[in-house]
Design a protein around this motif. Structure first.
Motif, PDB file in Angstrom:
ATOM      1  N   THR A 199       0.820  -1.215   0.000  1.00  0.00           N
ATOM      2  CA  THR A 199       0.000   0.000   0.000  1.00  0.00           C
ATOM      3  C   THR A 199       0.854   1.266   0.000  1.00  0.00           C
ATOM      4  N   LYS A 200       2.117   1.113   0.400  1.00  0.00           N
ATOM      5  CA  LYS A 200       3.040   2.256   0.369  1.00  0.00           C
ATOM      6  C   LYS A 200       3.894   2.257  -0.895  1.00  0.00           C
ATOM      7  N   GLY A 201       3.558   1.325  -1.796  1.00  0.00           N
ATOM      8  CA  GLY A 201       4.236   1.316  -3.092  1.00  0.00           C
ATOM      9  C   GLY A 201       5.510   0.520  -3.155  1.00  0.00           C
ATOM     10  N   GLY A 202       5.692  -0.441  -2.257  1.00  0.00           N
ATOM     11  CA  GLY A 202       6.931  -1.213  -2.273  1.00  0.00           C
ATOM     12  C   GLY A 202       6.694  -2.699  -2.124  1.00  0.00           C
ATOM     13  N   PHE A 203       7.653  -3.481  -2.569  1.00  0.00           N
ATOM     14  CA  PHE A 203       7.615  -4.932  -2.410  1.00  0.00           C
ATOM     15  C   PHE A 203       8.866  -5.350  -1.641  1.00  0.00           C
ATOM     16  N   ASP A 204       8.692  -6.297  -0.726  1.00  0.00           N
ATOM     17  CA  ASP A 204       9.851  -6.785   0.015  1.00  0.00           C
ATOM     18  C   ASP A 204       9.841  -8.307   0.058  1.00  0.00           C
ATOM     19  N   TRP A 209      16.274  -4.282  -4.778  1.00  0.00           N
ATOM     20  CA  TRP A 209      16.507  -4.718  -6.161  1.00  0.00           C
ATOM     21  C   TRP A 209      16.152  -6.180  -6.374  1.00  0.00           C
ATOM     22  N   TYR A 210      16.311  -7.004  -5.344  1.00  0.00           N
ATOM     23  CA  TYR A 210      16.127  -8.445  -5.529  1.00  0.00           C
ATOM     24  C   TYR A 210      14.669  -8.818  -5.813  1.00  0.00           C
ATOM     25  N   VAL A 211      13.757  -8.324  -4.962  1.00  0.00           N
ATOM     26  CA  VAL A 211      12.349  -8.705  -5.099  1.00  0.00           C
ATOM     27  C   VAL A 211      11.763  -8.243  -6.432  1.00  0.00           C
ATOM     28  N   PRO A 212      11.914  -6.978  -6.828  1.00  0.00           N
ATOM     29  CA  PRO A 212      11.359  -6.571  -8.125  1.00  0.00           C
ATOM     30  C   PRO A 212      11.921  -7.366  -9.305  1.00  0.00           C
ATOM     31  N   ILE A 213      13.218  -7.662  -9.274  1.00  0.00           N
ATOM     32  CA  ILE A 213      13.824  -8.417 -10.381  1.00  0.00           C
ATOM     33  C   ILE A 213      13.217  -9.815 -10.475  1.00  0.00           C
ATOM     34  N   VAL A 214      13.076 -10.488  -9.326  1.00  0.00           N
ATOM     35  CA  VAL A 214      12.481 -11.830  -9.317  1.00  0.00           C
ATOM     36  C   VAL A 214      11.057 -11.778  -9.867  1.00  0.00           C
ATOM     37  N   LEU A 215      10.277 -10.793  -9.423  1.00  0.00           N
ATOM     38  CA  LEU A 215       8.891 -10.682  -9.888  1.00  0.00           C
ATOM     39  C   LEU A 215       8.819 -10.438 -11.395  1.00  0.00           C
ATOM     40  N   VAL A 256       9.928 -20.500  -6.645  1.00  0.00           N
ATOM     41  CA  VAL A 256      10.300 -21.283  -5.468  1.00  0.00           C
ATOM     42  C   VAL A 256      11.814 -21.272  -5.271  1.00  0.00           C
ATOM     43  N   ALA A 257      12.556 -21.461  -6.362  1.00  0.00           N
ATOM     44  CA  ALA A 257      14.022 -21.479  -6.278  1.00  0.00           C
ATOM     45  C   ALA A 257      14.574 -20.139  -5.816  1.00  0.00           C
ATOM     46  N   ALA A 258      13.907 -19.056  -6.238  1.00  0.00           N
ATOM     47  CA  ALA A 258      14.410 -17.717  -5.925  1.00  0.00           C
ATOM     48  C   ALA A 258      13.923 -17.202  -4.581  1.00  0.00           C
ATOM     49  N   SER A 259      12.947 -17.885  -3.971  1.00  0.00           N
ATOM     50  CA  SER A 259      12.460 -17.412  -2.674  1.00  0.00           C
ATOM     51  C   SER A 259      13.591 -17.476  -1.654  1.00  0.00           C
ATOM     52  N   PRO A 260      13.840 -16.373  -0.962  1.00  0.00           N
ATOM     53  CA  PRO A 260      15.057 -16.263  -0.145  1.00  0.00           C
ATOM     54  C   PRO A 260      14.909 -16.878   1.243  1.00  0.00           C
ATOM     55  N   CYS A 261      14.489 -18.128   1.300  1.00  0.00           N
ATOM     56  CA  CYS A 261      14.273 -18.772   2.598  1.00  0.00           C
ATOM     57  C   CYS A 261      15.591 -18.928   3.355  1.00  0.00           C
ATOM     58  N   VAL A 297      11.139 -11.277 -13.655  1.00  0.00           N
ATOM     59  CA  VAL A 297      11.592 -12.493 -14.344  1.00  0.00           C
ATOM     60  C   VAL A 297      10.488 -13.550 -14.345  1.00  0.00           C
ATOM     61  N   VAL A 298       9.845 -13.761 -13.192  1.00  0.00           N
ATOM     62  CA  VAL A 298       8.779 -14.764 -13.087  1.00  0.00           C
ATOM     63  C   VAL A 298       7.607 -14.405 -13.998  1.00  0.00           C
ATOM     64  N   THR A 299       7.244 -13.125 -14.026  1.00  0.00           N
ATOM     65  CA  THR A 299       6.146 -12.691 -14.902  1.00  0.00           C
ATOM     66  C   THR A 299       6.478 -12.940 -16.367  1.00  0.00           C
ATOM     67  N   LEU A 300       7.704 -12.601 -16.771  1.00  0.00           N
ATOM     68  CA  LEU A 300       8.120 -12.818 -18.162  1.00  0.00           C
ATOM     69  C   LEU A 300       8.129 -14.303 -18.509  1.00  0.00           C
ATOM     70  N   LEU A 301       8.559 -15.135 -17.545  1.00  0.00           N
ATOM     71  CA  LEU A 301       8.619 -16.576 -17.807  1.00  0.00           C
ATOM     72  C   LEU A 301       7.228 -17.187 -18.005  1.00  0.00           C
ATOM     73  N   CYS A 302       6.214 -16.552 -17.424  1.00  0.00           N
ATOM     74  CA  CYS A 302       4.848 -17.052 -17.631  1.00  0.00           C
ATOM     75  C   CYS A 302       4.448 -16.978 -19.108  1.00  0.00           C
ATOM     76  N   PHE A 303       5.111 -16.079 -19.845  1.00  0.00           N
ATOM     77  CA  PHE A 303       4.775 -15.903 -21.262  1.00  0.00           C
ATOM     78  C   PHE A 303       5.896 -16.403 -22.179  1.00  0.00           C
ATOM     79  N   ALA A 304       6.740 -17.273 -21.605  1.00  0.00           N
ATOM     80  CA  ALA A 304       7.839 -17.814 -22.410  1.00  0.00           C
ATOM     81  C   ALA A 304       7.333 -18.620 -23.595  1.00  0.00           C
ATOM     82  N   TYR A 305       6.118 -19.165 -23.482  1.00  0.00           N
ATOM     83  CA  TYR A 305       5.581 -19.991 -24.574  1.00  0.00           C
ATOM     84  C   TYR A 305       5.383 -19.198 -25.862  1.00  0.00           C
TER      85      TYR A 305
END
Length: 654
Positions: free
Chosen positions: A72-77, A263-269, A298-303, A271-279
């Motif tokens: 809601t404050k315009g950020g992703f973490d 930088w990490y979270v936006p880049i992952v999001l 799942v691989a990129a989730s920073p657990c 990349v994942v969005t683009l990969l959904c349309f890789a077909y």
């Protein structure tokens, strides 16, 4: 502080302040139950999925709230990325993997948030210093009045052995005041009434022998005090203000992974969005592209990255607790290992914090045993803290018994005491008392006395039958372990060690000489200690402050890492401190600094491991060279390695 408030509101749901922690534990319980049902029981799979769903609820509840607030404050973490990864895992039917991600992450979150109300506690503890009411003298009557209603110019009555209710000047009475709560002085200070209250100078310019502070403790005499400061301007109020200001400058413990969120979270999001349309550009179906995208998510989730710091911090804190050291959070644990400068309070930290009989010198061929008997008989009749300490040590160290042979004790304010012993007068006190009574003190005795005074001893002359018969000295002696502790600190790389004390400079110098400390700043009030800490911070960047009293609280709160002596420490110092030596053993300080350095090293190793796996695994999954099962295997494998590496701290022994 806003984050603390947010947490306190969200925690008061079911289990009170520990709701978030209990939710994380429940997530782990339902995760384990679901895994057991799925792998160990011949039951329909929907039952296992239902259990995993409960794990999702408890593990994701608080993470989702924080992710929503950030969005809601315009950020992703990382909170958002963890939720997205867990949902993605569920979508491709990898419920266990998603629940495990949420469990590990929510547990670290909960434990980090648990101790974030330290600033509020320290301020509350400071507020307890001041009495709630004062006895105001008006028109010959004593009226109990809330301290908030006191006015400058009011006269308040201070009963024996009670807290002083306002900063002011004594206008009637003499007493011995315990100023340790404010100045840190080891000995009570004799105070006398000012001779005239006409044209009083500013409070700070009045002779200190006439002024009293809020929260200090009166001795055995009644006092009347003219109020010179309102309650909000008192010394205690200043301490509260200082602690409040410097506490709010300190951020709560931050995971090192926060540095990557921007930088990490936006880049992952992306990349994942683009990969959904890789077909669209790759010869595969939409379902295959979606599977690849979720596998990458799942691989990129920073657990492992998220747990790398908390796991090491928790292990380090647990190991410290085994040695009687309380460390309040990861920031203190990590910062302590970077310290090369330490400031020490004197009283109760480097010293025992109470006067000890150090010298008994018989003069003019008088028998030492008889001298000790006389002093014991007279001092046993006095309620002065010094007298009690002298009498106690004579009995304990010299095996002399009290025989009740003295009578008619009388205190002579600012000079000493007098009494009758076997019908002859005894005087115990300073040079002025001897001169006033016409007792001769030769130059040899004066020289010996001055030498001991320079060495930090409080010296008293003893006269009997109008003849000088002895010298006795008391001193707040160094802790037995202080000198060796300082040597160890120097050997592990602590370059500068400075004593900051409210005692006189010569007392500080004498203690420093005995324990091998080379730098001493004496005669310091709380604000002076804060000024010294600011200078050290400006020069050295980081500094640790170790103390035990209320007067140390502002300086401790301003320092990079504040360390409180536990058993002997005040509640305020403990609440303000980042680290508390609960067993009151200063010799644990080198251990905890070494533990901090080991913790910081393991945190770096964990981050390297977790980032290394992500760096390798993400490109492999993007290229479609692995499936979701293998991705989860490597992903969770790195988490296990990180946790096991952190657990090595539990065996730290140096």
């Amino acid at each position: 502080m806003d984050k603390v408030k947010d947490i306190s509101h969200s925690e008061n749901l079911i289990f009170g302040k520990r709701t978030e922690l209990y939710f994380a534990i429940l997530c782990g319980v339902f995760l384990s139950l679901g895994f057991f049902i799925e792998k160990g029981l011949d039951l329909p799979r929907w039952i296992a999925i239902l259990s995993y769903g409960m794990a999702y609820f408890f593990g994701g509840y608080f993470i989702s709230i924080e992710a929503y607030k950030k969005i809601t404050k315009g950020g992703f973490d990382i909170d958002f990325l963890m939720i997205a990864a867990a949902i993605g895992a569920a979508y491709i039917d990898s419920w266990a993997e998603g629940a495990l991600l949420l469990f590990l992450f929510s547990l670290g979150h909960a434990l980090e948030h648990y101790a974030m109300n330290k600033a509020q506690k320290s301020i509350e503890a400071l507020s307890d210093l001041s009495p709630k009411v004062a006895l105001v003298k008006k028109n010959g009557q004593i009226i109990e009045t809330p301290i908030e209603d006191l006015k400058v110019g009011d006269t308040i009555v201070i009963k024996p052995n009670s807290k002083i209710a306002a900063d002011g000047v004594i206008i009637m009475g003499n007493s011995s005041i315990d100023q340790a709560p404010i100045t840190g002085e080891s000995m009570p200070v004799d105070k006398t009434a000012i001779t005239s209250i006409d044209n009083l100078p500013e409070f700070k310019h009045i002779d200190k022998t006439h002024v009293v502070f809020t929260g200090t403790i009166n001795g055995d005499s009644n006092l009347e005090v003219r109020v010179l400061k309102l309650s909000q301007d008192s010394t205690v109020a200043r301490l509260i203000k200082m602690v409040s200001e410097v506490e709010t400058q300190k951020s709560p413990t931050q995971r090192l992974t926060k540095k990557f969120e921007k930088w990490y979270v936006p880049i992952v999001l992306i990349v994942v969005t683009l990969l959904c349309f890789a077909y669209v550009v790759v010869d595969e179906t939409f379902k295959e592209s979606l599977y690849r995208a979720i596998t990458v998510l799942v691989a990129a989730s920073p657990c492992a990255l998220a747990i790398s710091t908390p796991s090491a911090v928790l292990s380090g804190i647990a190991r410290a607790a085994q040695k009687g050291v309380l460390i309040k959070g990861g920031k203190a644990l990590e910062d302590l290992g970077t310290i090369s400068t330490i400031a020490f309070d004197k009283t109760g930290t480097l010293t025992e914090g109470k006067p000890k009989l150090t010298n008994v010198i018989a003069l003019n061929n008088f028998e030492e045993q008889e001298l000790l008997q006389i002093v014991l008989e007279v001092e046993s009749l006095s309620n002065h803290p010094l007298a009690k300490a002298i009498a106690k040590d004579i009995e304990a160290l010299h095996n002399i018994q009290f025989k009740d042979l003295a009578r008619e004790i009388e205190g002579i304010q600012g000079k000493g005491i007098t009494a009758k012993y076997k019908d002859s007068k005894v005087f115990i006190g300073n040079l002025k008392l001897m001169y006033d009574e016409g007792i001769t003190v030769d130059t040899i005795v004066k020289s010996k006395m001055e030498g001991l005074l320079r060495d930090g001893h409080t010296m008293m002359l003893v006269a009997f039958k109008n003849e000088l018969i002895g010298l006795i000295g008391v001193m707040d002696v160094p802790r037995k372990t202080a000198a060796n502790t300082l040597k160890k600190l120097k050997s592990i790389g602590i370059k500068r060690m400075i004593m900051l004390t409210g005692d006189h400079q010569n007392v500080g110098d004498a203690i420093a000489k005995q324990i091998g400390l080379t730098e001493v700043k004496g005669n310091l009030l709380p604000e002076d200690k804060v000024a010294e800490i600011k200078k050290l911070l400006a020069r050295d960047g980081k500094i640790a402050m170790i103390g035990d009293g209320v007067n140390d609280a502002p300086a401790m709160a301003l320092s990079t890492v504040s360390i409180a002596m536990g058993a002997a420490g005040s509640d305020v110092a403990l609440e303000t401190a980042d680290v508390a030596l609960m067993s009151d053993k200063i010799e644990n300080l080198p251990f905890v600094i070494g533990l901090s350095r080991a913790s910081k090293r393991i945190i770096k190793e964990n981050i390297f491991i977790s980032l290394g796996v992500v760096v390798v695994l993400v490109p492999v999954t993007i290229l479609g060279l692995t499936n979701i099962g293998l991705a989860v295997l490597f992903h969770e494998g790195s988490t296990v390695v990180v946790v096991l590496n952190a657990l090595r701290l539990l065996a730290y022994k140096k």
